[in-house]
Design an enzyme around this catalytic site. Structure first.
Site, PDB file in Angstrom:
ATOM      1  N   GLY A 140       0.826  -1.197   0.000  1.00  0.00           N
ATOM      2  CA  GLY A 140       0.000   0.000   0.000  1.00  0.00           C
ATOM      3  C   GLY A 140       0.860   1.245   0.000  1.00  0.00           C
ATOM      4  O   GLY A 140       0.576   2.211  -0.711  1.00  0.00           O
ATOM      5  N   ALA A 141       1.934   1.218   0.790  1.00  0.00           N
ATOM      6  CA  ALA A 141       2.828   2.364   0.891  1.00  0.00           C
ATOM      7  C   ALA A 141       4.079   1.933   1.638  1.00  0.00           C
ATOM      8  O   ALA A 141       4.153   0.842   2.193  1.00  0.00           O
ATOM      9  CB  ALA A 141       2.141   3.527   1.613  1.00  0.00           C
ATOM     10  N   MET A 142       5.076   2.821   1.668  1.00  0.00           N
ATOM     11  CA  MET A 142       6.325   2.563   2.387  1.00  0.00           C
ATOM     12  C   MET A 142       6.739   3.825   3.115  1.00  0.00           C
ATOM     13  O   MET A 142       6.755   4.914   2.548  1.00  0.00           O
ATOM     14  CB  MET A 142       7.419   2.121   1.414  1.00  0.00           C
ATOM     15  N   GLU A 143       7.138   3.671   4.382  1.00  0.00           N
ATOM     16  CA  GLU A 143       7.314   4.770   5.309  1.00  0.00           C
ATOM     17  C   GLU A 143       8.660   5.458   5.216  1.00  0.00           C
ATOM     18  O   GLU A 143       9.229   5.890   6.235  1.00  0.00           O
ATOM     19  CB  GLU A 143       7.113   4.262   6.738  1.00  0.00           C
ATOM     20  N   ASN A 144       9.224   5.647   4.056  1.00  0.00           N
ATOM     21  CA  ASN A 144      10.515   6.308   3.946  1.00  0.00           C
ATOM     22  C   ASN A 144      10.456   7.687   4.615  1.00  0.00           C
ATOM     23  O   ASN A 144       9.596   8.500   4.274  1.00  0.00           O
ATOM     24  CB  ASN A 144      10.894   6.490   2.473  1.00  0.00           C
ATOM     25  N   HIS A 194      -1.180   5.781   8.682  1.00  0.00           N
ATOM     26  CA  HIS A 194      -0.310   4.651   9.033  1.00  0.00           C
ATOM     27  C   HIS A 194       1.146   4.986   8.720  1.00  0.00           C
ATOM     28  O   HIS A 194       2.041   4.799   9.563  1.00  0.00           O
ATOM     29  CB  HIS A 194      -0.763   3.413   8.253  1.00  0.00           C
ATOM     30  N   GLU A 195       1.391   5.472   7.505  1.00  0.00           N
ATOM     31  CA  GLU A 195       2.775   5.758   7.119  1.00  0.00           C
ATOM     32  C   GLU A 195       3.339   6.905   7.944  1.00  0.00           C
ATOM     33  O   GLU A 195       4.521   6.906   8.298  1.00  0.00           O
ATOM     34  CB  GLU A 195       2.859   6.078   5.628  1.00  0.00           C
ATOM     35  N   HIS A 255       4.625   5.816  11.234  1.00  0.00           N
ATOM     36  CA  HIS A 255       5.949   5.198  11.133  1.00  0.00           C
ATOM     37  C   HIS A 255       7.080   6.210  11.313  1.00  0.00           C
ATOM     38  O   HIS A 255       8.216   5.807  11.612  1.00  0.00           O
ATOM     39  CB  HIS A 255       6.119   4.521   9.777  1.00  0.00           C
TER      40      HIS A 255
END
Length: 831
Positions: A271-275, A305-306, A309
């Site tokens: 869904g996504a990535m928390e970079n 959510h991201e 993080h």
């Protein structure tokens, strides 16, 4: 192996083990990493140079040795402290380093390959305008695919990036980016980073900028989505700003990474990535057509959510993947809490009906594992644990912990944790210590019961007693703080009792009778299987009338679980859930029950000869939902989507595709058009709608839909072409391969695809020779032949599991086989 120009290539790689990571962290400390990239060359490769400064730890003496990770296409040169190393020592993704000094400088230059599987530096050419876009996905062990590094969570480094790119590109990363001259960019992140969330986004992206509370916000998508991005940015900005305000108040620590960009990128696996500073999200979140409020709420949950993080995972990072729950469980919990309390999108109903069901399935599979301390011996094994347990179960456990500790101690401990371990790494014990300093007691017992065990308790009613039945292998008793509700025949609560169950049973003041049903966990607060004090038919008759949404969610989840456990006839569950779909007030509940009805009750858990009639029931219900809804409403759109997906009338589908007989006020947008095309291809095998629609919509989304439609056609040649795409190496984007996998084995085509069942088990494991990471397991999952559930297919699956399989293939095969085993048991019992 040596290359023609004197460099070295090494296609095979090793997965980092926990022991190796601990040894390397005990040997070196990484101080700074400079990465120089040239993205201007034509073709499928790019140049990457890493210069890494690192020192020996106090426990390591000069002369020590370690290794650095490099998974490029070709290694050009390696220099350690100015001395050239032999490139031929590069093996299996690692370069050995010996004779280390107290302070060291390492330079690695190589040629890297762009990826098409969503990991490393992914390259996508937009079919809409033929423009090229890049984004880097470094998770879980993909960072060395685009720059040399010491790739493990607890070797954080400061970074500097210098990037040469085409002059019309935008370049983004984990910190503020600046074009120092046309085509040359510098990125200087503001804090130390773990390798797994280092990113780069580059290409002719369309961008919208905003600001909130002194934080510069950027929203980015492909140029062909620029109009949609402009439409969506207001809602995205509102959710982003509200989430920042909520987390700043909740955590007591300001966002620590400078600017905050959200890049909506193509072919994204998750869904996504928390970079930090530059979150990447799947570009399906930039809606090309109408989106329901439920979909926007789900997107809001992803955004929140991201952002969570940034604290859980980015500011304080787990030492090893065993503690990934410190990232995912907390982000899952915080996001649903944030959206519910801080935005206009309350999400706890979505959590119960969607996320908890996902986690419950995972926790009852043979592949189940504890929330924490899950025994990930290496990075490859850890990847298999990013599932509904680490997300949904962990978040449910945290809800129980808040009930156990109280919000004050819970939040005070978190603030201590962030302050104590900021920009560093931590483990479960560090968080427990922070809560204990805040006043918590007996946390070790709580952690043992909830975090270090697997499986679900079953909560049921025996007369006027709440009973807990633990899993067969349980060694500790989990406490449950829940509400039990007495629900009358009209769906109203006639009684409620709050209890804490610490042993096997607790007596209730509530008493059920013929006019009431006692519902354990009526507010959906714990993690357990739920059963009732009445027979399933009585509960099913009551379910559509229950007035509290959380209680309806509990009942729906109980039905779904009981079907999977062969305790309830799928026909009874189908009648119950379809009745709920026609009257329920929550769109997210309606969507969930229609999906379960069509994909499970009318498919895998139904004998082949009865699937058509049960799917027709789903179709009639979806039409009823559509017709009863207000013109132009979300409910109308939701119902029509399922009406399309369950339609077996090719002529009606053709009418809809031509704009005839559509519900009033519901025109076909691009995504709805493709839904009709995909279903028509599956039902009739028509080719012309696919090509006509792709000509009108030559987008990346269109290519994905077309791939699924072609694979869904009921023709031998179409199936063989699709099969070759699944089992052969190619540069086809992973997103298209997932679509092919989903379109291959279809419920109404079992006669046609029967010959491919044995081929699936024989040939699919071999794809590990040219696929890895997310794509390897996901394609196996998406293509698993569940529609062929039978004792014979089950035997093939179990024979395959007895073989030596790559970790990703084994996990997907294990989970698919478990679903099939349950389906076979259900059909055997209920027919």
């Amino acid at each position: 192996m040596p290359s023609d120009d004197g460099g070295t290539t090494a296609p095979a790689t090793l997965s980092l083990t926990r022991r190796e990571a601990e040894q390397r962290a005990a040997t070196i400390t990484v101080e700074h990493t400079e990465v120089t990239l040239d993205l201007t060359r034509h073709g499928l490769t790019f140049d990457s140079v890493s210069v890494i400064r690192f020192s020996l730890t106090d426990g390591a003496a000069p002369g020590a040795e370690t290794f650095v990770d490099f998974k490029g296409e070709q290694l050009g040169s390696v220099e350690l402290n100015g001395v050239a190393l032999d490139p031929a020592t590069w093996r299996q993704g690692r370069i050995p380093l010996t004779g280390l000094q107290q302070h060291n400088t390492l330079r690695i230059a190589g040629t890297m390959a762009y990826s098409s599987d969503g990991e490393g530096l992914h390259r996508h050419t937009d079919p809409a305008d033929q423009r090229t876009y890049l984004y880097a996905m470094s998770f879980l062990a993909a960072a060395p695919r685009w720059f040399g590094c010491f790739d493990q969570p607890d070797l954080k480094s400061t970074y500097a990036f210098d990037v040469t790119a085409p002059v019309d590109w935008t370049v983004l990363g984990n910190g503020p980016s600046a074009a120092v001259e046309p085509g040359r960019w510098q990125i200087r992140p503001t804090a130390p980073l773990s390798t797994y969330f280092v990113t780069l986004v580059a290409g002719p992206y369309a961008s919208c900028y905003r600001e909130h509370d002194g934080i510069r916000l950027g929203f980015h998508a492909r140029a062909s989505l620029s109009a949609s991005l402009e439409t969506e940015v207001a809602d995205l900005h509102e959710v982003t700003a509200a989430s920042f305000d909520y987390y700043h108040q909740l955590f007591g620590v300001r966002y620590p990474f400078g600017e905050y960009h959200q890049a909506f990128v193509p072919d994204f696996n998750a869904g996504a990535m928390e970079n930090p500073g530059c979150v990447t999200l799947r570009d399906q979140y930039i809606y090309r057509g109408r989106a329901t409020r439920t979909e926007r709420a789900s997107r809001a949950g992803t955004v929140a959510h991201e952002m969570a993080h940034m604290w859980f995972g980015d500011l304080v990072t787990m030492r090893w993947w065993d503690d990934l729950w410190l990232n995912e469980s907390f982000a899952e919990y915080a996001a649903h809490r944030c959206c519910t309390e801080g935005t206009t999108y309350p999400l706890w109903t979505e959590f119960g009906i969607v996320r908890k069901d996902w986690g419950s399935v995972a926790d009852q599979s043979p592949s189940t594992h504890p929330v924490a301390g899950n025994g990930a011996v290496d990075a490859e094994a850890a990847l298999q644990d990013f599932d509904g347990i680490s997300y949904a179960k962990g978040a449910s456990v945290l809800k129980q912990l808040v009930a156990h500790l109280g919000d004050h101690i819970f939040l005070t401990g978190l603030r201590d944790y962030f302050t104590t371990h900021a920009y560093g790494n931590a483990a479960l014990s560090d968080l427990l210590a922070a809560w204990q300093r805040a006043g918590a007691t007996d946390l070790e017992a709580w952690a043992e019961a909830w975090l270090q065990t697997s499986g679900l308790d079953t909560l049921t009613i025996d007369g006027s007693t709440l009973v807990r039945r633990a899993p067969a292998d349980a060694t500790v008793a989990r406490p449950h703080t829940i509400a039990v509700a007495a629900v009358g025949r009209d769906g109203r609560e006639v009684g409620r009792e709050q209890v804490t169950l610490t042993g096997a049973r607790v007596d209730l003041d509530l008493v059920g009778d013929d006019a009431t049903v006692l519902v354990p966990d009526a507010d959906d607060d714990t993690w357990a299987k739920i059963r009732f004090d009445a027979d399933w038919a009585a509960v099913g008759a009551l379910a559509p009338t229950i007035q509290r949404a959380a209680t309806r969610v509990v009942v729906v989840n109980a039905f779904r679980d009981a079907v999977r456990s062969a305790e309830v006839d799928p026909a009874l569950a189908l009648d119950t859930l379809l009745e709920m779909a026609t009257v329920d007030g929550e769109d997210v509940v309606v969507g969930a029950v229609l999906r379960f009805s069509s994909e499970v009750l009318a498919s895998t858990f139904t004998p082949v000869d009865r699937r058509a009639e049960r799917l027709a029931l789903v179709h009639r219900t979806a039409r009823t939902v559509t017709d009863a809804a207000d013109e132009g409403s979300d409910r109308q759109l939701l119902g029509f989507r399922y009406a399309v997906a369950s339609c077996a009338d090719a002529e009606l589908l053709r009418h809809w595709l031509d704009g005839r007989d559509l519900p009033p006020g519901l025109p076909l947008d691009p995504e709805l058009t493709w839904a009709v095309v995909v279903r028509l291809a599956e039902v009739s095998g028509d080719d012309w709608p696919i090509e006509r629609t792709l000509l009108r919509d030559p987008s990346a989304s269109g290519s994905v839909h077309a791939a699924r439609a072609r694979a869904s056609r009921p023709h031998p040649a179409a199936k063989e072409a699709a099969w070759q795409a699944l089992i052969g190496a190619s540069e086809t984007p992973a997103s298209e391969l997932y679509a092919v996998a989903k379109g291959f084995f279809r419920p109404g085509q079992t006669d046609l695809t029967d010959g491919y069942v044995s081929r699936f088990f024989a040939e699919m494991p071999a794809t590990a020779a040219f696929r890895s990471g997310w794509a390897l397991g996901q394609i196996v999952t998406d293509a698993f032949p569940l529609v062929h559930a039978s004792p014979e297919t089950l035997a093939l699956a179990e024979e395959t599991l007895a073989q030596d399989l790559p970790a990703a293939v084994r996990r997907s095969m294990t989970d698919g086989t478990d679903v099939m085993r349950r389906a076979v048991a259900s059909v055997r019992r209920f027919g």
